[in-house]
Design a protein around this motif. Structure first.
Motif, PDB file in Angstrom:
ATOM      1  N   GLY A 175       1.164  -2.066  -0.011  1.00 39.93           N
ATOM      2  CA  GLY A 175      -0.162  -0.302  -0.063  1.00 39.93           C
ATOM      3  C   GLY A 175       0.717   1.418   0.787  1.00 39.93           C
ATOM      4  O   GLY A 175       0.385   2.518   0.348  1.00 39.93           O
ATOM      5  N   VAL A 176       2.268   1.579   0.372  1.00 40.13           N
ATOM      6  CA  VAL A 176       2.741   2.272  -0.253  1.00 40.13           C
ATOM      7  C   VAL A 176       3.044   3.141  -1.268  1.00 40.13           C
ATOM      8  O   VAL A 176       3.179   1.879  -2.447  1.00 40.13           O
ATOM      9  N   SER A 177       3.454   4.080  -1.903  1.00 41.45           N
ATOM     10  CA  SER A 177       3.557   4.697  -2.797  1.00 41.45           C
ATOM     11  C   SER A 177       5.086   5.568  -3.348  1.00 41.45           C
ATOM     12  O   SER A 177       4.893   5.820  -4.031  1.00 41.45           O
ATOM     13  N   ALA A 178       5.634   5.455  -2.239  1.00 40.39           N
ATOM     14  CA  ALA A 178       6.099   6.727  -2.293  1.00 40.39           C
ATOM     15  C   ALA A 178       7.557   6.609  -1.071  1.00 40.39           C
ATOM     16  O   ALA A 178       7.146   5.776  -0.018  1.00 40.39           O
ATOM     17  N   LEU A 179       8.987   6.093  -1.231  1.00 36.29           N
ATOM     18  CA  LEU A 179      10.118   6.559  -0.530  1.00 36.29           C
ATOM     19  C   LEU A 179      10.461   8.034  -0.155  1.00 36.29           C
ATOM     20  O   LEU A 179      10.614   8.052  -1.132  1.00 36.29           O
ATOM     21  N   LYS A 180      10.914   8.388   1.451  1.00 40.24           N
ATOM     22  CA  LYS A 180      11.152   9.737   1.674  1.00 40.24           C
ATOM     23  C   LYS A 180      12.672   9.217   2.191  1.00 40.24           C
ATOM     24  O   LYS A 180      12.860   8.253   2.749  1.00 40.24           O
ATOM     25  N   LEU A 181      13.207   9.259   0.666  1.00 41.02           N
ATOM     26  CA  LEU A 181      14.987   9.199   1.271  1.00 41.02           C
ATOM     27  C   LEU A 181      15.626  10.762   1.677  1.00 41.02           C
ATOM     28  O   LEU A 181      15.892  11.652   1.506  1.00 41.02           O
ATOM     29  N   VAL A 182      16.513  10.518   2.944  1.00 46.92           N
ATOM     30  CA  VAL A 182      16.761  11.721   3.420  1.00 46.92           C
ATOM     31  C   VAL A 182      19.087  11.486   2.913  1.00 46.92           C
ATOM     32  O   VAL A 182      19.632  10.682   3.433  1.00 46.92           O
ATOM     33  N   VAL A 183      19.255  12.572   2.563  1.00 47.39           N
ATOM     34  CA  VAL A 183      20.712  12.377   2.006  1.00 47.39           C
ATOM     35  C   VAL A 183      21.734  13.135   3.015  1.00 47.39           C
ATOM     36  O   VAL A 183      21.741  14.223   2.298  1.00 47.39           O
ATOM     37  N   ASP A 184      22.430  12.823   3.236  1.00 41.81           N
ATOM     38  CA  ASP A 184      22.594  13.818   4.641  1.00 41.81           C
ATOM     39  C   ASP A 184      24.470  13.548   4.577  1.00 41.81           C
ATOM     40  O   ASP A 184      25.099  13.108   4.249  1.00 41.81           O
ATOM     41  N   VAL A 185      25.190  15.087   3.940  1.00 48.63           N
ATOM     42  CA  VAL A 185      26.508  15.903   3.884  1.00 48.63           C
ATOM     43  C   VAL A 185      26.519  16.932   4.975  1.00 48.63           C
ATOM     44  O   VAL A 185      25.898  18.018   4.232  1.00 48.63           O
ATOM     45  N   PRO A 186      27.232  16.015   6.141  1.00 46.32           N
ATOM     46  CA  PRO A 186      27.865  17.317   6.999  1.00 46.32           C
ATOM     47  C   PRO A 186      28.235  18.643   6.616  1.00 46.32           C
ATOM     48  O   PRO A 186      28.062  19.575   6.858  1.00 46.32           O
ATOM     49  N   SER A 187      29.087  18.379   5.147  1.00 47.27           N
ATOM     50  CA  SER A 187      29.858  19.982   5.036  1.00 47.27           C
ATOM     51  C   SER A 187      28.498  20.565   4.261  1.00 47.27           C
ATOM     52  O   SER A 187      28.835  21.833   3.126  1.00 47.27           O
TER      53      SER A 187
END
Length: 201
Positions: A175-187
């Protein structure tokens, strides 16, 4: 006499043109000769399903493929409970591609993480398939997510005008349609948040 001569010239021209087209469309190697092990194949020849950018860094996400698992995930609903993703579960594989926009020097990717990844609408943490995902990525010729992308201590640096990418495989709940992707680059000042549409079958 002119008609046979004209036909002959047209035939020779067509053969020459065909040879040029074949040469131009022949696959070109994207391998780099820099000897750096973090280099990966160029992004797929398709439009990304999601993208985000800062002034220094661009991130694009591509659908790399999908598969149905042949083994249980080993992720239990609760201690001693049933497997959340038993054999036969659907998995989506994405390719995360990063490009640096810095004119000189290098873009620092130290501490790169892909974190707080959740399913839109559910809020549940998205689980990686580390059982079969790495093999799928290897077969596709794309490195499996770097250790630091999962928070386990590997530093990266990204040379200018060259891209680097990696694959991640996520179990897809019903039943899901989207993935919330968090890309974190400290700089970078803030993490990049991407909404990746999922086309589960």
């Amino acid at each position: 006499m002119r008609r046979p001569l004209l036909v002959g010239l047209l035939a020779v021209g067509a053969i020459t043109l065909t040879g040029c087209v074949d040469a131009d469309t022949a696959p070109q190697s994207t391998a780099s000769s820099t000897g750096q092990t973090d280099r990966s194949p160029a992004a797929p020849d398709q439009e990304p399903v999601a993208r985000a950018a800062t002034s220094d860094l661009g991130v694009a996400v591509y659908e790399l493929g999908s598969y149905v698992t042949t083994q249980d995930s080993g992720l239990l609903r609760q201690p001693g409970g049933t497997d959340r993703f038993p054999a036969g579960s659907f998995v989506i594989v994405i390719q995360v591609s990063l490009d640096g926009f810095v004119p000189f020097g290098e873009l620092d990717l130290t501490g790169l993480t892909v974190r707080e990844t959740t399913w839109a609408g559910l809020g549940d943490t998205a689980e990686l398939d580390t059982n079969e995902g790495p093999d799928f990525a290897a077969d596709a010729g794309v490195p499996w997510g770097p250790a630091s992308a999962q928070g386990r201590g590997r530093d990266w640096s990204l040379p200018n005008h060259l891209s680097t990418s990696f694959a991640l495989a996520y179990y897809v709940p019903f039943g899901v349609s989207a993935l919330k992707l968090v890309v974190d680059v400290p700089s970078q000042d803030d993490p990049l948040i991407l909404s990746v549409p999922i086309h589960a079958e």
